[in-house]
Design a protein around this motif. Structure first.
Motif, PDB file in Angstrom:
ATOM      1  N   SER B   5       0.606  -1.145   0.095  1.00 54.00           N
ATOM      2  CA  SER B   5      -0.082   0.126  -0.313  1.00 54.00           C
ATOM      3  C   SER B   5       0.615   1.313  -0.642  1.00 54.00           C
ATOM      4  CB  SER B   5      -1.169   0.222   1.098  1.00 54.00           C
ATOM      5  OG  SER B   5      -1.363   1.825   1.552  1.00 54.00           O
ATOM      6  N   ARG B   7       3.875   1.274  -1.305  1.00 57.26           N
ATOM      7  CA  ARG B   7       4.229   1.941  -2.788  1.00 57.26           C
ATOM      8  C   ARG B   7       3.671   2.075  -3.851  1.00 57.26           C
ATOM      9  NH1 ARG B   7       8.587  -2.143  -0.280  1.00 57.26           N
ATOM     10  NH2 ARG B   7      10.061  -0.613  -0.253  1.00 57.26           N
ATOM     11  N   ARG B   8       1.943   1.970  -3.521  1.00 52.28           N
ATOM     12  CA  ARG B   8       1.302   2.430  -4.290  1.00 52.28           C
ATOM     13  C   ARG B   8       1.526   3.691  -5.538  1.00 52.28           C
ATOM     14  NH1 ARG B   8      -4.305   2.991  -1.337  1.00 52.28           N
ATOM     15  NH2 ARG B   8      -3.643   4.952  -0.317  1.00 52.28           N
ATOM     16  N   ARG B   9       1.785   4.929  -4.821  1.00 48.40           N
ATOM     17  CA  ARG B   9       2.222   6.030  -5.420  1.00 48.40           C
ATOM     18  C   ARG B   9       3.509   5.617  -6.285  1.00 48.40           C
ATOM     19  NH1 ARG B   9      -2.953   7.412  -5.604  1.00 48.40           N
ATOM     20  NH2 ARG B   9      -3.862   7.673  -3.752  1.00 48.40           N
ATOM     21  N   HIS B  10       4.282   4.876  -6.070  1.00 43.74           N
ATOM     22  CA  HIS B  10       5.616   4.467  -6.757  1.00 43.74           C
ATOM     23  C   HIS B  10       5.201   5.166  -8.531  1.00 43.74           C
ATOM     24  CE1 HIS B  10       9.605   2.948  -8.230  1.00 43.74           C
ATOM     25  NE2 HIS B  10       9.632   3.197  -6.710  1.00 43.74           N
ATOM     26  N   PRO B  11       5.786   5.570  -8.607  1.00 41.29           N
ATOM     27  CA  PRO B  11       6.257   5.907 -10.745  1.00 41.29           C
ATOM     28  C   PRO B  11       5.901   4.466 -11.255  1.00 41.29           C
ATOM     29  CG  PRO B  11       8.035   7.507  -9.620  1.00 41.29           C
ATOM     30  CD  PRO B  11       7.257   6.030  -8.198  1.00 41.29           C
ATOM     31  N   ALA B  13       4.459   1.764 -10.050  1.00 40.28           N
ATOM     32  CA  ALA B  13       3.682   1.140  -9.897  1.00 40.28           C
ATOM     33  C   ALA B  13       2.699   0.584 -10.809  1.00 40.28           C
ATOM     34  CB  ALA B  13       3.057   1.913  -9.554  1.00 40.28           C
ATOM     35  N   ALA B  14       2.076   1.724 -11.756  1.00 38.50           N
ATOM     36  CA  ALA B  14       1.642   1.375 -13.089  1.00 38.50           C
ATOM     37  C   ALA B  14       2.419   0.319 -13.592  1.00 38.50           C
ATOM     38  CB  ALA B  14       1.585   2.184 -14.112  1.00 38.50           C
TER      39      ALA B  14
END
Lengths: 545, 270
Positions: B5, B7-11, B13-14
């Motif tokens: 959770s 790291r979900r904003r990690h660049p 992640a997508a």
């Protein structure tokens, strides 16, 4: 021993057994005088006069074999399951008609042979009638007094076509069913009455449950009955008119030179019947025809390519196949010209044949009786018209089999269809011109032969070194035969004024007649026969050639 | 879960999710997709593909392109399957002498069956398509001959005639005769629809249907075929019958007539 007996019985004043039987019969039938008058009837001898006999005998063979087939055929469209001995169809649903045809073919003793004799003789019957009719046409045997008999023969040919067609449809196999469907389409294409006739013929929507039974009574009763009557009438008229003969020494318009009916022709004709029967039976034993088991039972949702009718309906098939699929819509009604025009042409092509004797007698204006036959070359326009007709007929036959020519000669079916479309019109014209040229050429050769004799091939060298070919003069008989024909003068339009000097109204038909007559007999349309003067002039000069 | 959770904003992640999704669908596809290739011998299979590729480069690539992608002279072979190759090359239609002409005719096969199998393996590797049927599929065991006949008349006779003798199509094309065609090739033809023929996939004609049709064709064209009545005259129907009736029937009768007419009793001169 029998001679002894005869001698004994004669001593006792009793006639021999044969004579007594004849007396007994004559006392009751009274045929002696009739027989006496006709037994010695003379028939001329020529192989082409036996073409009609081929037709008569194949017709008799068809009737005999047909009777045998009726014993086993069930003209019913009730659906049954096949349980006969042909494995690839076992368990299939089919009409009783097809089932019984399969039964005849596989399980009735001699059934297949009889079926094949029946079918082959039908094809040969029609082919024989065609050739017989051509013989009569090209020799001018249709002229007075035989026009009615020409019509009888013509009707026999047309009825034969339809009898053949209804018979071909009876087994209710996939091929013949397609042919019946074709017929239904042709009937439907008739404006206004088409639907009614179709509904009437098939007892409702195609295929219905009736057509096999109906075609059956038409095929075995109605049409053959009429044909039998016509055959009898045809023969009575042949007897009454006496047979025609080719020109020759001793042969006149008032006599018949040949052999008597009894015993010569009775023996010949009787023997010929068995020869015809034997030949047809041999063909039927050797070659398969209409293998219905390959086609399978008819179902309106199935169709096979390569579906053609028997040859005598082939020209109808051809007319349909090469006709463009035109269709017009008039006041909300569709007129299928693509089918209707061929249907009309079918009638026109046949009618032209039927009416020709009347047309020719109108053109020649000849009201005399003719018992001496023409050699085709001596009636060049008639011969050319006949050949043109045959050419057109043959071209439609090519059109009817266009798919098979395509596959077997590696051609495009479209090119064949276009060839047929063009040559349906052009072919007869070319045939007409060529035939007429050939006829005139042959007339010239005849004239040359009469005047200069036969080329012997013997080359003679004259003392001064010139080479000449020796021509041998023809015998008197040959000279007669080559010059026996008469030549018509072209009809002229009558005088413009009548006997009172008043201007006469010349009817349009009179002008037309003169014009056609000119095309028949005018200048360059026939080679004038050598005259006696010409002959004398040439033959009197010695070393002329 | 916290780690995830956080790291979900990690660049990246997508990108990771995308990769995971792709791997997932790819994996599922690999697991559930119809097994088009025999899995048995991977190395033999790839060897066959290599050999096939070489054969293809020599004999086929000039028209079908170096990778079977097709050209103006030949269609793409991606996805036609091994069955199409086995049919076209096995019946000698391929390699074709020319791409011109209405239709490529069947002729003597150029390649051996082993080479055909290699070619088929290579083409099959370009994209999934129908496989070469096994004998269990095209064999006549368990087939209903009569049913096959009915199916044949319904689906095939329009072009091949009820007797399988073949017929004309437009512009010089044709449906060839089915006499002497191997059951395997008939099966493949139905499956792949070569040249002008429509294809009859299993959804149209089931495996059993195809088997029935083959059994029917075998029944009407084999040593045990029952076809009584004498000479078949090509089995072409009324046209050849009519010609025969005219030439041999009427011809013979006219010959007889000439003979009879020539034998005239001579009048006795007394």
């Amino acid at each position: 021993m029998s001679t002894n007996e005869n001698a004994q019985s004669r001593e006792r004043g009793k006639a021999p057994a044969g004579e007594r039987v004849a007396d007994w019969a004559d006392g009751r039938l009274g045929i002696y005088s009739l027989a006496k008058a006709n037994m010695r009837k003379i028939f001329p001898d020529h192989w082409s006069f036996m073409l009609g006999e081929i037709c008569l005998y194949s017709f008799i063979i068809i009737i005999l074999t047909g009777v045998y087939l009726t014993l086993f055929f069930h003209p019913s469209m009730n659906e049954v399951e096949y349980h006969g001995s042909y494995v690839p169809l076992q368990g299939q649903l089919m009409s009783e008609a097809f089932n019984s045809t399969m039964h005849i073919s596989f399980d009735v003793r001699g059934g297949l042979l009889i079926r094949q004799i029946h079918h082959w003789s039908a094809l040969i019957f029609l082919a024989g009638m065609f050739v017989h009719m051509m013989r009569v046409f090209f020799t001018g045997a249709f002229r007075k007094p035989r026009e009615i008999n020409w019509l009888f023969g013509f009707l026999l040919f047309v009825l034969g076509m339809f009898t053949g067609f209804t018979g071909y449809s009876l087994p209710d196999d996939l091929l013949s069913g397609t042919g019946v469907r074709f017929t239904e389409g042709a009937i439907l294409s008739m404006p206004i009455v088409g639907t009614y006739i179709s509904m009437f013929l098939f007892g409702g929507e195609f295929p219905g449950h009736d057509f096999v039974a109906r075609f059956y009574s038409i095929h075995i009763l109605l049409l053959p009955g009429i044909m039998l009557g016509l055959v009898v009438g045809h023969l009575i008229l042949v007897f009454y008119h006496k047979h025609t003969q080719f020109a020759g020494p001793g042969k006149t318009n008032k006599n018949v030179v040949g052999m008597p009916l009894l015993p010569v022709y009775m023996a010949k004709a009787g023997g010929f019947f068995f020869l015809v029967f034997g030949t047809i039976a041999a063909i039927a034993a050797l070659a398969q025809i209409n293998p219905v088991w390959v086609f399978g039972p008819y179902r309106p949702d199935q169709v096979s390519t390569g579906a053609q009718p028997d040859w005598y309906m082939g020209f109808a098939e051809g007319l349909i196949r090469f006709m463009p699929g035109w269709e017009v819509n008039i006041w909300g009604h569709t007129l299928v010209l693509g089918v209707f025009i061929p249907l009309v042409l079918f009638g026109v092509v046949l009618a032209a044949l039927a009416l020709y004797p009347f047309i020719e007698s109108w053109i020649t204006g000849d009201k005399r009786e003719h018992h001496i036959l023409d050699r085709p070359r001596n009636a060049p326009t008639r011969t050319a018209l006949g050949v043109a007709w045959v050419t057109m007929y043959m071209i439609t036959l090519v059109g009817g089999g266009n798919d098979l020519w395509a596959t077997h000669f590696h051609l495009s079916i479209n090119s064949i269809t276009w060839f047929v479309r063009i040559f349906f019109f052009v072919g007869p014209v070319i045939a007409y011109i060529l035939t007429k040229r050939i006829c005139l050429g042959l007339q010239r050769r005849d004239k040359d032969k009469v005047l200069h004799g036969r080329e012997t091939g013997t080359i003679k060298r004259l003392p001064h070194g010139e080479f000449i070919e020796v021509h041998e003069p023809l015998s008197q008989e040959q000279l007669f035969t080559l010059t026996a024909h008469e030549q018509y003068e072209p009809a002229a339009v009558g005088p413009a004024v009548d006997e009172n000097g008043v201007e006469r109204k010349i009817k349009r038909s009179e002008k037309l007649r003169a014009k056609i007559s000119g095309a028949y007999f005018g200048e360059d349309q026939q080679i004038p026969k050598p005259t006696v003067e010409e002959y004398k002039e040439i033959t009197s000069g010695h070393g002329h050639h | 879960m916290k780690k995830l959770s956080a790291r979900r904003r990690h660049p990246l992640a997508a990108l990771v999710v995308l990769l995971l999704a792709l791997a997932c669908t790819g994996g599922l596809y690999a697991a559930f997709a119809p097994a088009s290739k025999a899995q048995a011998d991977e190395t033999a299979q790839s060897l066959a593909i290599d050999e096939g590729k070489k054969l293809f480069a020599v004999g086929c690539a000039s028209c079908h392109g170096t990778k079977g992608q097709g050209s103006s002279d030949g269609p793409s072979l991606v996805g036609v399957g091994a069955a199409a190759v086995d049919f076209q090359v096995g019946t000698g239609r391929m390699p074709a002498a020319t791409s011109q002409g209405a239709q490529v005719p069947s002729k003597k096969a150029v390649y051996t069956q082993a080479e055909i199998d290699q070619l088929a393996a290579y083409i099959a590797s370009l994209g999934a398509g129908p496989n070469v049927p096994t004998e269990a599929e095209y064999g006549t065991e368990g087939a209903d001959i009569a049913k096959g006949g009915e199916l044949f008349r319904t689906n095939c006779a329009q072009c091949h005639t009820t007797g399988g003798k073949g017929g004309a199509l437009t512009h010089g094309k044709y449906a060839p005769t089915l006499e002497g065609v191997a059951p395997k090739h008939i099966y493949e033809a139905m499956q792949t629809g070569p040249q002008n023929m429509p294809s009859f996939p299993d959804t149209t004609l089931t495996e059993q249907n195809k088997k029935d049709i083959i059994a029917y064709l075998n029944a009407i064209d084999s040593d045990e075929t029952v076809n009584p009545g004498g000479l078949e005259l090509g089995g072409l129907g009324p046209v050849s019958e009519g010609l025969f009736a005219w030439i041999f029937g009427l011809g013979a009768l006219i010959a007889v007539a000439v003979w009879v007419a020539a034998r005239t009793a001579k009048a006795k001169k007394s």
